[in-house]
Design an enzyme around this catalytic site. Structure first.
Site, PDB file in Angstrom:
ATOM      1  CG  HIS A 165      -1.925   0.908   1.483  1.00 37.44           C
ATOM      2  ND1 HIS A 165      -1.745   2.264   1.365  1.00 37.44           N
ATOM      3  CD2 HIS A 165      -3.216   0.747   1.844  1.00 37.44           C
ATOM      4  CE1 HIS A 165      -2.881   2.876   1.656  1.00 37.44           C
ATOM      5  NE2 HIS A 165      -3.787   1.977   1.950  1.00 37.44           N
ATOM      6  CD  GLU A 267      -3.677   1.371  -1.628  1.00 38.32           C
ATOM      7  OE1 GLU A 267      -4.216   0.339  -1.211  1.00 38.32           O
ATOM      8  OE2 GLU A 267      -4.151   2.508  -1.444  1.00 38.32           O
TER       9      GLU A 267
HETATM   10  O1  LIG Z   1      -6.887   4.016   7.175  1.00 36.20           O
HETATM   11  P1  LIG Z   1      -6.340   2.703   6.652  1.00 36.20           P
HETATM   12  O2  LIG Z   1      -6.955   1.497   7.290  1.00 36.20           O
HETATM   13  O3  LIG Z   1      -4.839   2.679   6.717  1.00 36.20           O
HETATM   14  O4  LIG Z   1      -6.750   2.626   5.122  1.00 36.20           O
HETATM   15  C1  LIG Z   1      -6.380   3.636   4.227  1.00 36.20           C
HETATM   16  C2  LIG Z   1      -7.009   3.367   2.861  1.00 36.20           C
HETATM   17  O5  LIG Z   1      -6.488   2.177   2.346  1.00 36.20           O
HETATM   18  C3  LIG Z   1      -6.894   1.850   0.994  1.00 36.20           C
HETATM   19  O6  LIG Z   1      -6.374   2.774   0.101  1.00 36.20           O
HETATM   20  C4  LIG Z   1      -8.396   1.776   0.880  1.00 36.20           C
HETATM   21  O7  LIG Z   1      -8.782   1.671  -0.480  1.00 36.20           O
HETATM   22  C5  LIG Z   1      -9.046   2.983   1.502  1.00 36.20           C
HETATM   23  O8  LIG Z   1     -10.457   2.776   1.549  1.00 36.20           O
HETATM   24  C6  LIG Z   1      -8.531   3.232   2.912  1.00 36.20           C
HETATM   25  O9  LIG Z   1      -9.130   4.370   3.448  1.00 36.20           O
END
Ligand SMILES: O=P(O)(O)OC[C@H]1O[C@H](O)[C@H](O)[C@@H](O)[C@@H]1O
Length: 296
Positions: A165, A267
């Site tokens: 990510h 990601e």
């Molecule tokens: O806040 P986190 O759990 O680290 O996730 C951060 C982000 O991750 C990904 O990009 C998902 O697609 C998002 O929907 C999410 O908000």
């Protein structure tokens, strides 16, 4: 519990341990091509600076460095699922791997940089239906490469999703663009719509999109920092693009309100139906390579 550090794995003037906070060790890497910092917590790259470049990886000034809390920024290792657990809402978002300490298990100096491997002890994770070996190999050189390998050592097949990510630094999100996903279908998870990407991606609002059947590299153009960053990948058929924009950034306690301007996540994912069933003694590798190039 903080991991035991095997001091014999340090490399003179190239790889050493440094505490960020008490009981919160990181690995520092410096070689002729780049420098990097990797937290043992989550095996998370939190800094990567190729020689002659601005930082390529973004980590929030408000990131929390504490066991059990995911670091806001860097390259979170999402495993063994992406996003919310498919059936059980009580399970942590993006899986177990980013909220635990890993162990550094090998290091190597090569002609192209420094390679290190971290391993997660999965024995204590009751929710896994089989015995699993999970390793992340990180190569720090003129490019940054991460390879996450899941091997099923037990008898029951396991279903694996996840993501590398990557939070990429940009000079100004409103001026950045991403090319390479044109004509792909995507799930817009902000609008809950399935759409087709007709042109390059630009940013003027919250963006959270899962691109389907996307295996090719994408390029982030940054006219402010005068560079492009290519994100290539293997073992992945979904690419996620995320920027929280102002409202969500304000709601996230571990992100400054205006920091959404400074990053975009691209990601390498195994999301939605892009999961892998791994049988006994089989493995799956999800990999990404990040390459920054200055404009001439
Ligand atoms: O806040 P986190 O759990 O680290 O996730 C951060 C982000 O991750 C990904 O990009 C998902 O697609 C998002 O929907 C999410 O908000």
């Amino acid at each position: 519990m903080a991991p035991t550090l095997d001091k014999s794995l340090t490399l003179p003037f190239e790889l050493w341990f440094e505490d960020f906070a008490p009981d919160y060790p990181t690995i520092r890497v410096s070689n002729e091509f780049a420098s990097a910092t990797i937290a043992l917590h989550g095996a998370q790259v939190i800094d990567y600076i190729p020689k002659g470049h601005e930082p390529v990886i973004f980590t929030s000034k408000e990131a929390v460095f504490r066991e059990g809390k995911a670091i806001r920024g860097g390259v979170p290792v999402c495993w063994p699922w992406f996003g919310a657990h498919p059936e059980d809402a009580s399970q942590p978002a993006h899986g177990f791997a980013r909220n635990r300490f890993w162990q550094l298990t090998s290091t190597r100096s090569s002609d192209t940089g420094t390679e290190l491997t971290l391993t997660l002890d999965t024995e204590s994770i009751d929710a896994l239906p089989s015995k699993v070996a999970l390793t992340l190999t990180i190569s720090v050189g003129a490019e940054l490469t991460l390879e996450l390998t899941t091997t099923n050592l037990g008898q029951n097949a396991i279903e694996i999703g996840g993501a590398l990510h990557t939070y990429l630094t940009v000079g100004d999100i409103a001026q950045a663009s991403i090319q390479g996903l044109e004509s792909h279908e995507y799930l817009d998870t902000v609008a809950s719509m399935r759409e087709t990407q007709n042109s390059e991606i630009t940013f003027a609002a919250e963006t959270d999109a899962i691109y389907l059947n996307a295996t090719q590299p994408v390029t982030l153009h940054d006219p402010v920092l005068k560079r492009s960053i290519q994100v290539a990948k293997k073992g992945s058929r979904t690419t996620v693009v995320w920027n929280p924009w102002i409202d969500k950034a304000t709601a996230l306690s571990d992100l400054l309100d205006d920091e959404y301007h400074e990053f975009v996540c691209i990601e390498a994912a195994n999301a939605l139906d892009d999961t892998h069933s791994i049988g006994q003694d089989e493995s799956h590798t999800l990999a990404t390579t990040i390459t920054a190039t200055s404009y001439a």
